[in-house]
Design a protein around this motif. Sequence first.
Motif, PDB file in Angstrom:
ATOM      1  N   THR A 184       0.845  -1.194   0.000  1.00  0.00           N
ATOM      2  CA  THR A 184       0.000   0.000   0.000  1.00  0.00           C
ATOM      3  C   THR A 184       0.885   1.249   0.000  1.00  0.00           C
ATOM      4  O   THR A 184       2.074   1.193   0.288  1.00  0.00           O
ATOM      5  N   ASN A 185       0.274   2.362  -0.404  1.00  0.00           N
ATOM      6  CA  ASN A 185       0.963   3.659  -0.342  1.00  0.00           C
ATOM      7  C   ASN A 185       0.459   4.409   0.864  1.00  0.00           C
ATOM      8  O   ASN A 185      -0.743   4.550   1.075  1.00  0.00           O
ATOM      9  N   LEU A 186       1.402   4.841   1.699  1.00  0.00           N
ATOM     10  CA  LEU A 186       1.024   5.581   2.893  1.00  0.00           C
ATOM     11  C   LEU A 186       1.500   7.023   2.737  1.00  0.00           C
ATOM     12  O   LEU A 186       2.655   7.264   2.399  1.00  0.00           O
ATOM     13  N   VAL A 187       0.568   7.940   2.997  1.00  0.00           N
ATOM     14  CA  VAL A 187       0.907   9.363   2.863  1.00  0.00           C
ATOM     15  C   VAL A 187       0.374  10.088   4.094  1.00  0.00           C
ATOM     16  O   VAL A 187      -0.790   9.888   4.494  1.00  0.00           O
ATOM     17  N   ASP A 188       1.226  10.901   4.708  1.00  0.00           N
ATOM     18  CA  ASP A 188       0.777  11.675   5.861  1.00  0.00           C
ATOM     19  C   ASP A 188       0.048  12.939   5.402  1.00  0.00           C
ATOM     20  O   ASP A 188       0.346  13.491   4.343  1.00  0.00           O
ATOM     21  N   GLY A 189      -0.931  13.393   6.212  1.00  0.00           N
ATOM     22  CA  GLY A 189      -1.652  14.620   5.886  1.00  0.00           C
ATOM     23  C   GLY A 189      -2.416  15.129   7.092  1.00  0.00           C
ATOM     24  O   GLY A 189      -2.246  14.612   8.208  1.00  0.00           O
ATOM     25  N   ARG A 190      -3.233  16.154   6.832  1.00  0.00           N
ATOM     26  CA  ARG A 190      -4.037  16.717   7.933  1.00  0.00           C
ATOM     27  C   ARG A 190      -5.421  17.007   7.374  1.00  0.00           C
ATOM     28  O   ARG A 190      -5.547  17.487   6.243  1.00  0.00           O
ATOM     29  N   ILE A 191      -6.428  16.714   8.167  1.00  0.00           N
ATOM     30  CA  ILE A 191      -7.800  16.913   7.686  1.00  0.00           C
ATOM     31  C   ILE A 191      -8.076  18.415   7.569  1.00  0.00           C
ATOM     32  O   ILE A 191      -7.869  19.172   8.512  1.00  0.00           O
ATOM     33  N   ARG A 192      -8.536  18.783   6.373  1.00  0.00           N
ATOM     34  CA  ARG A 192      -8.883  20.206   6.196  1.00  0.00           C
ATOM     35  C   ARG A 192     -10.355  20.396   6.527  1.00  0.00           C
ATOM     36  O   ARG A 192     -10.722  21.345   7.205  1.00  0.00           O
ATOM     37  N   GLY A 193     -11.198  19.477   6.030  1.00  0.00           N
ATOM     38  CA  GLY A 193     -12.633  19.636   6.319  1.00  0.00           C
ATOM     39  C   GLY A 193     -13.377  18.339   6.104  1.00  0.00           C
ATOM     40  O   GLY A 193     -12.871  17.399   5.471  1.00  0.00           O
ATOM     41  N   ARG A 194     -14.538  18.225   6.717  1.00  0.00           N
ATOM     42  CA  ARG A 194     -15.362  17.036   6.590  1.00  0.00           C
ATOM     43  C   ARG A 194     -16.638  17.398   5.868  1.00  0.00           C
ATOM     44  O   ARG A 194     -17.177  18.474   6.022  1.00  0.00           O
ATOM     45  N   ASP A 195     -17.170  16.447   5.104  1.00  0.00           N
ATOM     46  CA  ASP A 195     -18.424  16.663   4.389  1.00  0.00           C
ATOM     47  C   ASP A 195     -19.190  15.357   4.489  1.00  0.00           C
ATOM     48  O   ASP A 195     -18.933  14.412   3.756  1.00  0.00           O
ATOM     49  N   ALA A 196     -20.116  15.322   5.471  1.00  0.00           N
ATOM     50  CA  ALA A 196     -20.793  14.067   5.804  1.00  0.00           C
ATOM     51  C   ALA A 196     -19.735  13.012   6.078  1.00  0.00           C
ATOM     52  O   ALA A 196     -18.834  13.229   6.897  1.00  0.00           O
ATOM     53  N   GLY A 197     -19.776  11.846   5.334  1.00  0.00           N
ATOM     54  CA  GLY A 197     -18.760  10.778   5.585  1.00  0.00           C
ATOM     55  C   GLY A 197     -17.424  11.131   4.985  1.00  0.00           C
ATOM     56  O   GLY A 197     -16.392  10.672   5.437  1.00  0.00           O
ATOM     57  N   ALA A 198     -17.433  11.944   3.961  1.00  0.00           N
ATOM     58  CA  ALA A 198     -16.194  12.208   3.224  1.00  0.00           C
ATOM     59  C   ALA A 198     -15.322  13.214   3.952  1.00  0.00           C
ATOM     60  O   ALA A 198     -15.743  13.843   4.908  1.00  0.00           O
ATOM     61  N   ALA A 199     -14.072  13.290   3.429  1.00  0.00           N
ATOM     62  CA  ALA A 199     -13.151  14.225   4.059  1.00  0.00           C
ATOM     63  C   ALA A 199     -12.184  14.738   3.007  1.00  0.00           C
ATOM     64  O   ALA A 199     -11.938  14.083   1.995  1.00  0.00           O
ATOM     65  N   VAL A 200     -11.643  15.928   3.253  1.00  0.00           N
ATOM     66  CA  VAL A 200     -10.580  16.454   2.387  1.00  0.00           C
ATOM     67  C   VAL A 200      -9.308  16.529   3.250  1.00  0.00           C
ATOM     68  O   VAL A 200      -9.330  17.073   4.338  1.00  0.00           O
ATOM     69  N   VAL A 201      -8.251  15.927   2.697  1.00  0.00           N
ATOM     70  CA  VAL A 201      -7.000  15.838   3.467  1.00  0.00           C
ATOM     71  C   VAL A 201      -5.929  16.655   2.752  1.00  0.00           C
ATOM     72  O   VAL A 201      -5.735  16.514   1.543  1.00  0.00           O
ATOM     73  N   ASP A 202      -5.265  17.525   3.511  1.00  0.00           N
ATOM     74  CA  ASP A 202      -4.127  18.258   2.953  1.00  0.00           C
ATOM     75  C   ASP A 202      -2.908  17.367   2.958  1.00  0.00           C
ATOM     76  O   ASP A 202      -2.536  16.807   3.994  1.00  0.00           O
ATOM     77  N   THR A 203      -2.293  17.239   1.758  1.00  0.00           N
ATOM     78  CA  THR A 203      -1.051  16.463   1.676  1.00  0.00           C
ATOM     79  C   THR A 203       0.027  17.338   1.066  1.00  0.00           C
ATOM     80  O   THR A 203      -0.237  18.448   0.624  1.00  0.00           O
ATOM     81  N   SER A 204       1.219  16.794   0.991  1.00  0.00           N
ATOM     82  CA  SER A 204       2.331  17.585   0.457  1.00  0.00           C
ATOM     83  C   SER A 204       2.144  17.855  -1.022  1.00  0.00           C
ATOM     84  O   SER A 204       2.784  18.740  -1.573  1.00  0.00           O
ATOM     85  N   PHE A 205       1.295  17.077  -1.693  1.00  0.00           N
ATOM     86  CA  PHE A 205       1.072  17.330  -3.121  1.00  0.00           C
ATOM     87  C   PHE A 205      -0.285  17.950  -3.391  1.00  0.00           C
ATOM     88  O   PHE A 205      -0.745  18.007  -4.510  1.00  0.00           O
ATOM     89  N   GLY A 206      -0.965  18.411  -2.322  1.00  0.00           N
ATOM     90  CA  GLY A 206      -2.218  19.108  -2.531  1.00  0.00           C
ATOM     91  C   GLY A 206      -3.374  18.452  -1.803  1.00  0.00           C
ATOM     92  O   GLY A 206      -3.200  17.418  -1.154  1.00  0.00           O
ATOM     93  N   PRO A 207      -4.533  19.016  -1.870  1.00  0.00           N
ATOM     94  CA  PRO A 207      -5.699  18.467  -1.175  1.00  0.00           C
ATOM     95  C   PRO A 207      -6.156  17.168  -1.849  1.00  0.00           C
ATOM     96  O   PRO A 207      -6.144  17.058  -3.064  1.00  0.00           O
ATOM     97  N   LEU A 208      -6.539  16.215  -1.003  1.00  0.00           N
ATOM     98  CA  LEU A 208      -6.956  14.909  -1.502  1.00  0.00           C
ATOM     99  C   LEU A 208      -8.321  14.606  -0.913  1.00  0.00           C
ATOM    100  O   LEU A 208      -8.520  14.714   0.297  1.00  0.00           O
ATOM    101  N   ARG A 209      -9.235  14.206  -1.768  1.00  0.00           N
ATOM    102  CA  ARG A 209     -10.577  13.907  -1.279  1.00  0.00           C
ATOM    103  C   ARG A 209     -10.685  12.409  -0.983  1.00  0.00           C
ATOM    104  O   ARG A 209     -10.275  11.575  -1.781  1.00  0.00           O
ATOM    105  N   ALA A 210     -11.205  12.069   0.189  1.00  0.00           N
ATOM    106  CA  ALA A 210     -11.456  10.672   0.553  1.00  0.00           C
ATOM    107  C   ALA A 210     -12.951  10.486   0.703  1.00  0.00           C
ATOM    108  O   ALA A 210     -13.624  11.306   1.330  1.00  0.00           O
TER     109      ALA A 210
END
Lengths: 584, 462, 366
Positions: free
Chosen positions: C237-263
Amino acid sequence: MRPDLKTWLLVLVVAAFLGLFFFYPIGSVFESALWESTGPTLHYVGNVLSKSATRAGFASALVLASVATLAASLLALPLAYLQARTEFPGKRLFGAAILVPLILPPFVGAIGLKQVLGPYGALNAALAHLGVIGPAGAVDWFRAGPLAGVIILQALHLYPIIYLNVVAGLANVDPSLEDAARSVGAGPWRVLVRVTFPLILPSYFAGAIIVFIWAMTDLGTPLMFNYREPVAVQIFDRVSQPSNAEANALVVVLLAVVALLYLGARGLAGRQAFEMMAVATRPPAAGRLGRGAAAMAVLLFGAVTLVAVLPHAAVVLYSLKTEWHGTVLPSGLTLAHHQAALGLAPYEAAVPRSLRPLPSIWNSVVYSLGAVAVSLVLAVWTGYVLVRKRFAGRGVLDALVMLPLAVPGLVLAFGYLNCYADWGDRLVDAGVWSRNYLYPQTSPVALLVAAYAVRRLPLAVRAAVAGFQQTSRTLEEAALSVGAGPVRTLGRITVPLIAANLAAGALLVFAMSMLEVSDSLILAQDDAFNPVTRTIYRIYSNEYAVTGEAVASALGVWAMVFLAAALVAATALMGKRLGAIFRA
Amino acid sequence: MRTAAAVATLALAGLAGCGGGAQPSADTDTLVIFSPHSDEIRQEFTEAFQAWHRERTGREAEVSWPDIGGGGTQILKRLQDKFRAGRYDVDLVFGGGPIVEQMKGLGMLQAVRLPPDVMSAVPRAAAGQPLYDPDGWWYGAAISTFGLIYNNAVIRDKGLPPVRDWETLADPNYLGCVGAGDPAKSVSVLKAYEIILQAYGYERGMGILVRMGANAREFYATAGEVPRNCAQGFVAAGPCIDFYAFRQMLAEGGGNLGFLAPPGLTVVTCDPIAVLKGAPHRDAAEQFVEFVMRPEGQRLWMLPAGSPGGPRQYALQRLAVLPAVYDEAAARGAPARVNPLAAPPADFYDAAKEIARQTVLADYLRVALVENHAGLTKAWQKIIAGGLPAAGAAELVRPLVSEEEMLRLGREVWAPLLAPDDAPPEKKAELKRQEEQRQRLRSDTETRWSEALRKRYETLAK
Amino acid sequence: MIPLRLAHITKRFGAVTAVDDVSLTVEPGELFFLLGPSGCGKTTLLRVIAGFYEPDGGRIFFGDADVTAVPPHRRRCGMVFQNYALWPHMTVLENLSFGLAVRGMGRAERRSRAAAMLDVVQMGAYARRKPTQLSGGQQQRVALARALVIEPDFLLLDEPLSNLDARLRREMRAEIRRIQRATGVTSIYVTHDQDEALAMADRLAVVRDGRIEAAGRPRDLYLDPPTLWAAGFLGATNLVDGRIRGRDAGAAVVDTSFGPLRAARAPADLGPGADVTISVRPEAVRLLAAEGPAPAANVYAATVEARTFQGETEQARVRLGGVEVTVSDRPTDLPPVGPGGAARVHVPAEAVRVYARQAAGAAASV
C-alpha cells in the motif's frame, strides 16, 4: 509452565528407583560418614579433606581421567567418523573388531596382560630375541611408568564407549545440514568442526562423561600397576575395615566431587546441545575413500584393533599353553584346560565340583539381559523426563543418575546385603514368598540383576538422553495429533527413532554386566547361581591346581566367545550386522 | 509408562523365579559356615562330613559356605553387621585365625564341649601356642607357620643375595622385588608382620617392615597373591603362610620355588573352628566341630588325594593338629613336612600383644606402607642412591609411636566397643557414644600419621 | 461438524506473553487463517489449540465441549507440521495407518482408508516408500494425508508450505484448498505469507504481538483494513501523511504535500485539523499521460521515477509533491512514460482509507 503433576509423578518414579536400589542400600555409608548419635558431623569429611594424601588422590584421579578421556576420544572420534561416513575395504569387519575391548573378561584379562608385559613376558622375550635387551635387562613394564600405563590401558579399554555413542549420533545427523555448510563454501574440515561435531555433541558428551567418571573411579587398572594414588584405590584400601567412618567419608566426598564435575561438564556441553529439526530426511552419504585415504583408514583401524586385541590373544594363548615362561609364544599347546573348563574332564583338579562353568555363562547372560531390560526401561523413562520435561531440580536428578558409576561396587553390594535380607524375611513370614528372593544365600538373582542394572544405568541413561536430545519433538507431537497417547507415542515413535542410541546403550550395559566383578563375587553365594565372572574367579584363585589360571583363561575365552556371539545375535535380531546397526 | 513399569516388574519377578536351590527337607541337617577356606577345603570337608554324619545319625547334611569376599577381617565385619541387625543365621566360623579370640571377647561365640576321647588325642599346645580354648570357645582345627616364599630363578637372574631370614626382605638389593600383602586386608598377612615385630623387637622389627614396604613391588589384597606373583617371577620373595607356599610349590613343580620358616624367628598358629552365638543349627554345628577334631577330619588336611580316609579330589597341604596324622600321611606318600607340633616353643611370642594391637597396627602399617607407598619408595631409593647414610635410613623407619603407645592405642582407642545384646538401652547408647569418640580419635590419629609420614618421605626424597 | 471457539486465551513463556487474551470463533467447514509476521504468536496459538501448550488463561471449546484440559491425543486435531514430521522409520502407508491403528481399526480397513486418502492427495503410487525417499512436495502431501486420514474434527496446518519452492507452493495452495473443500474439514492454517492467506482463506485473522489485530473475510480486510498496521501488512500500500482540512458528511478532504486529496470515507472521530495517514493500494491508483482527458478531482502532476515489468502487472514509482507513490496496473493500461517523464496520477476518492496518524513505525513496513 505451570507445575505439572504428571511430570512430578514421572520424576518420582525415577527418584524412587534410585532411592530404593541405590541410596537406601548405601545409606549406611552416608550415616556412618555424616552422623553420630549426638547429631550430624562433618568431622570425618574434614579429616579426609585436610589430608594431603586424599587431595593428591583426587588430583591424580582427575589427571588420570582427563588424559584417559582425551586419549580415548582421540582414538574413538576418527574411527567413528570413518565408520559412519566413509566406505573402505573391510569396514564391516573392523566395525565389529573395534568393539573387542568390551569383551575382555576380568582376572584373565589381567593374566593376559601380565603374560605380555611381565618381566618374563612375551614383550621382553621378543625384545631379547631381537637383541634389544640382554638376559638381565628384562623390563618390568608394570613398574616402568605406572601412570602412563594406567592411562594407556584405560583409553584402550574405554574408547568403545565413546565410539558407540558417536557412531549412533552421526547416524542421526541430517546430512543436508552438512551439505548446507558445504554449499556456503565451508571446507570439509570446517564442516566437521563447526557443523557435524556440534550436532553430535550430545552423543559425544554421553560417551566422554562416562569414560571420564569410569577412569576417575576405576580400581582394577591402577591396582594392576600398584598405582595407589587415585582416590578410588584409597577407598578400596580401607573398605574392608569394619565400619570405617573415614572410608565412608571418602566415598561421600568422591560422590560429591563426581556430581559437581558432572554438573559442570554438563553446563559446558549442555549450552551447545542442539536438537535437529528432524532426523535425517535421507541417509547420510558414505563417501568412498580414495586409495590412499582408504589405506590410511584400514591402517588406523588395523592398528587400534591389533593393540586392543593383544590381551585377548594372550588370554587365548595362555588357555592353550603347556608352558609359557620367558618366551614370545607358549612353548607347547594343549586343549586340556579347555576340556576342564567345559566340564569334559570332570575330575580335573582345577574345577571344584560345585562349580558348573558352562551354566554359569548362561546365568550371566540371563542376569545381564535382565539388567539390560531394567536399565533400558529406566533409561528411556529417565531420558524422557530429563529431556522432555522442565522442572526444578532437573540438574540434580541428572547428576544423581550418574552417581552409581562412581560408587565402588563393594560398597553397593554390601549395602544390598545389609538392607534387603530383612525385607525378604518379612515377605516370607507374611506368606507372600516361599523363599527369600532378596537374600544371596537363598536367591541372589533379583539382587544381582538390580545391582547390575543400577551400576550400569548411567551408560543406558546417557545413551537415551542423547537420543532424545537429537530427536525433534515434532515427531512425537505428530503422533499425539493423530490420537496416539503418550505411552504409544513413546513405544511406536520415540523408541524406534532413538533405537540406535538405545542399542548402543544396551550393548554397553550387556557387556559391562557380563564382565562385572564385585557385585558378582559378593551377591552370588550359592554356586548354582554363579555368574561366569565368579566362576572364573573361583577357578583362578584355586590354590591347589597347577592349571588354575590356565583353566580360568580357557573359561574366559569361552565367556568371550559367548559374549561376542550374544552381541552378534542381538544385532542380527535387529536385522542389521554388527557395527552397521547405527545406520538409521 | 505404565506398560514400562509392568515390564520391569515382570522381568524382575520372572528372573527371581527361575534358578535352582533345593529346599531342605525334614530329615536333613543344614549348616551355614562362614569361612575363608578355599573351595577345595570346603568340598572335601563337606563330602567327608556328610558321609560321617549319615553313618552316625542316619540323617543327611547340607553344608552351605556363603562367600564373604574376604578373610578373617571380612568375616568379623559381616558377623558384626549381622548381629547388630539381630540376624543370627550363621552356625560356625571355620578358619580366620586370631579373630576367634576377638569374637570371644565380644561375646559372639558359643562354647562347645567335645567328648574326652576326642580331646585326649589333641595336644594342649604346639610350639607354645595353645591349640584350643580351655573353656571350649574355640578349637584349633589346623596349624600353620609363617615364613618366606622365594623364587630362585628371579634371585639368580637379578643377582640378588639369597634368602636368609625376614631381614632379607628389607635388603636394599631387593628394591622392587618384594611381594607383600596389604596388612589391612588380610589377617594372615598382618600376623606375619606381627611375628616380625616380635621376633626382632618393636624398633628393629618396624625398621624391617618399613624397608620391606619400601622394597615392595606392590601390595596384594589377599595373602594368596604373594606366592602366585612369586611363582610368575614378578617378585623374588615375600612373606607367606606355609600352606600357600606348599601348594604353589606343588603346582609349580619346577623346583624354582622355596619356602623358608626362619628358625627361632617364627611361630606356629592355629586355624580355629568355633560355634557362633545364636547358631540356628546348633546340634549339627557341634557335630561338625567334633568331626573336624577327630582323626576322620584331621586326615583330610594331610593325606594325598584319593587315599583311603583322605581327601577325594585335592591334596589340601595343611598341617593337622593330631601327631598321628603326620606319620599316616608320610606312610601314604605325602611330601614330608616339618612337624611344628614337635618344634621348641617360640618363647619370644606374646599373643596378648598381638591381640591388643592388631587393629591399630594394621592401620599404622596401612598408612606408613600402603597409603604413602609411592613416597616411601622414592625416599628409600634416594637413601639407597646416597649410599645408605645411617641417619636417613633410621629416620625413614622411625616409628611415630612407641610400642607402649601403640599398645595403649590398641586397647583404649582401636578396640571397638560393642554392647551386648541384652544391655539396657541407656548402657547401649552410652557405649555407642564412647565408640563414636574412639572412632573420632582413630580418624584424627590416622590423619596425623598420614600427614607426618608423607612429609617425612617427601623430605627424605629431596 | 462443530465450530471452534477460543475465549480469552493467554499463553506466557516466562516474562514473554506470546498469546494475549485472544478470542475467536472458527465456523464449521471453514478454512481459517492465522496470519502474522514471525514471532507474533500465531504458531503458539495453533499449538494451544492442538493441546501441545496448556494456556495460562482462557478456555478452548470444540463445539460445546471445553477441551482446555484435554491432552492433545484426545482432541481429534490432525496437524501438519512445518517440517512435516513424517516418521522416518515407517513407510508412507504406515505413517497413515498409525493414527487409524490407534483408534483400534482393523488392518484391512486401515489399509483401504489410508490408500483412499493417499489417492486424494495423489500419492497412491508411493505407499511403500520411506519418507526419506520422497521430495519435499511429496512429503507435504503425505503429511496432509496423515493428518486427514483420521477424519479429525479440525485440521491444523503450521506453515505447511514454507519449505517448498515458489512454483510448488502455488500448486500446493490450490491442492490444499481443493482437498479441504473435498473433505469439508474445519481447518486452521498458520502462515506469514499474506498472498497465501488472501488466496486461500475463507476468513482470516491478522495476529500482531499476540493479539488479533483484525479478522474477517480476505476481500473485506484487504479492501477495508480496520487498522493502519493491517493495511500495511495485508499487501502493498501507499502511505501518505496529511491533515484533515474539512469534513463533508462521511467524506473528508486531506491536505497532503502534493495538494488536497478527497477521501470518500473517513472515521467520524477525525475532525478538521487531525493528523492522519492515508492508505491507497497501488492497483487503485491510476497513472495518466501528461495530456488528455482526466477525472475532475484527485488528479496530480507527477514524475515517473522507475518502472518494473512483472508480467501480469507492471509497477511504476512516481513522485508527486514530496512523496513517492507506487502504481500498479496491467502493462497495457499504463501510459508509455519512461523514467524522468511527466505524467499525472489519479487517486480515486473511494479507494482512499484514512487513519489517525500514529507514532513512527506503527505501520507495518511493506
